[in-house]
Enzyme design. Structure first.
Site: not given
Length: 333
Positions: A12, A134, A136, A189, A242, A254
């Site tokens: 990231w 978000g 991404s 999430k 997300d 995940n």
């Protein structure tokens, strides 16, 4: 042009460095590991975690956090959530009054139940802290695929600064004042995505995943609003947006870890196989603790914890969720 320090050099952090450099900013990337810095200096690419995304020749790389932080217009904190506090401690002495830090980490600290921005503000009280979150995945941002995200800040001025710094033809940024809601969505999430991955690993279908996404978003909203977040945030980009991508994407670590658990791996073996930090494992206990603290009914998060930490078989967890007492969906009766 802004001078920006990227604090963290995983997939990231690499994708964000690529984005901000293409936006015309002067970017310095910090890695905790000297060997990773050496890799960047030699190849200008994260050959391990984001291969194929070449970074410009004039981008700077360092393993000295002071060099990355000093005299910057903005620091982008993009380390895994378990090390946000220790990294913030290391940064504190280099940050001037009002220095801008935007956190991209997604998680809740298990021991304190604090959000990532709360942690940074506690360790660096002089900083102006914002968040960015978000749907991404780094693999797509690094390839310049259209992505939409939201930034949360204490003031409109800071939110618009972050928005203008990151916006590009392939990266759209909305603003919000709801830092809490953005971060609760970003953390929880991942827990629901573990459940979705487990269901995939067992061999269940699209019906199951749709149920987990829908009812999982309800749990996220219940917890977030009980804490004081805006419900609209939890059903926006940093919440259900997300959640959808993390539950469904092949890029989701995940979901991948959950899939392996559904296939019979232990939590520890699944995390080792994924080779990256699985944030949902760290957020699961915090999510359960929040549900108890705020007296919120969160059966999916509860079952995920039982599977991860208490030896429950995934199939038994699904059965427990399915066979609970019948409920009214929206509470109109």
């Amino acid at each position: 042009m802004a001078k920006i320090g990227i604090i963290g050099s995983g997939s990231w952090g690499t994708a964000i460095a690529h984005l901000l450099s293409k936006n015309g900013h002067k970017v310095t990337v910090w890695s905790y590991l000297q060997e990773e810095t050496d890799m960047f200096l030699e190849y200008h690419e994260n050959t391990d975690k984001l291969p194929g995304v070449r970074l410009p020749d004039d981008m700077e790389f360092t393993s000295d956090i002071g060099n990355a932080a000093k005299d910057k217009d903005l620091l982008v904190l993009v380390v895994p959530s378990p090390v946000v506090r220790s990294t913030a401690k290391s940064l504190a002495s280099f940050i001037p009054e009002g220095g801008k830090i935007v956190s991209l980490a997604k998680g809740i600290e298990e021991t304190t139940l604090m959000t990532m921005s709360d942690i940074v503000e506690q360790e660096i009280p002089q900083a102006d802290v914002s968040v960015l979150s978000g749907p991404s995945h780094a693999e797509e941002v690094g390839r310049d695929l259209p992505t939409t995200i939201v930034t949360g800040a204490r003031t409109r001025e800071t939110a618009e600064f972050i928005q203008n710094t990151f916006m590009s033809p392939v990266f759209r940024v909305y603003t919000s004042s709801d830092l809490l809601g953005i971060q609760i969505g970003g953390a929880l999430k991942n827990v629901i995505a573990l459940a979705a991955g487990i269901a995939d690993g067992i061999g269940y279908g699209d019906n199951t995943k749709a149920a987990l996404i829908t009812r999982g978003s309800t749990e996220m909203s219940r917890i977030g609003t009980a804490m004081g977040a805006n419900e609209k945030t939890l059903f926006g980009l940093s919440g259900i947006g997300d959640l959808i991508v993390t539950c469904a994407s092949v890029h989701s670590r995940n979901r991948r870890a959950g899939y392996l658990i559904g296939q019979g791996y232990t939590m520890e073996a699944a995390m080792k196989e994924v080779h990256q930090v699985v944030e949902g494992v760290y957020s699961a206990k915090a999510g359960l603790a929040l549900s108890k603290k705020y007296n919120v009914y969160a059966p999916i998060i509860t079952v995920v914890n039982e599977v991860l930490f208490n030896g429950m078989k995934p199939e038994d967890g699904v059965r427990e969720l399915m066979m609970r007492e019948g409920k009214d969906e929206i509470g109109q009766w």
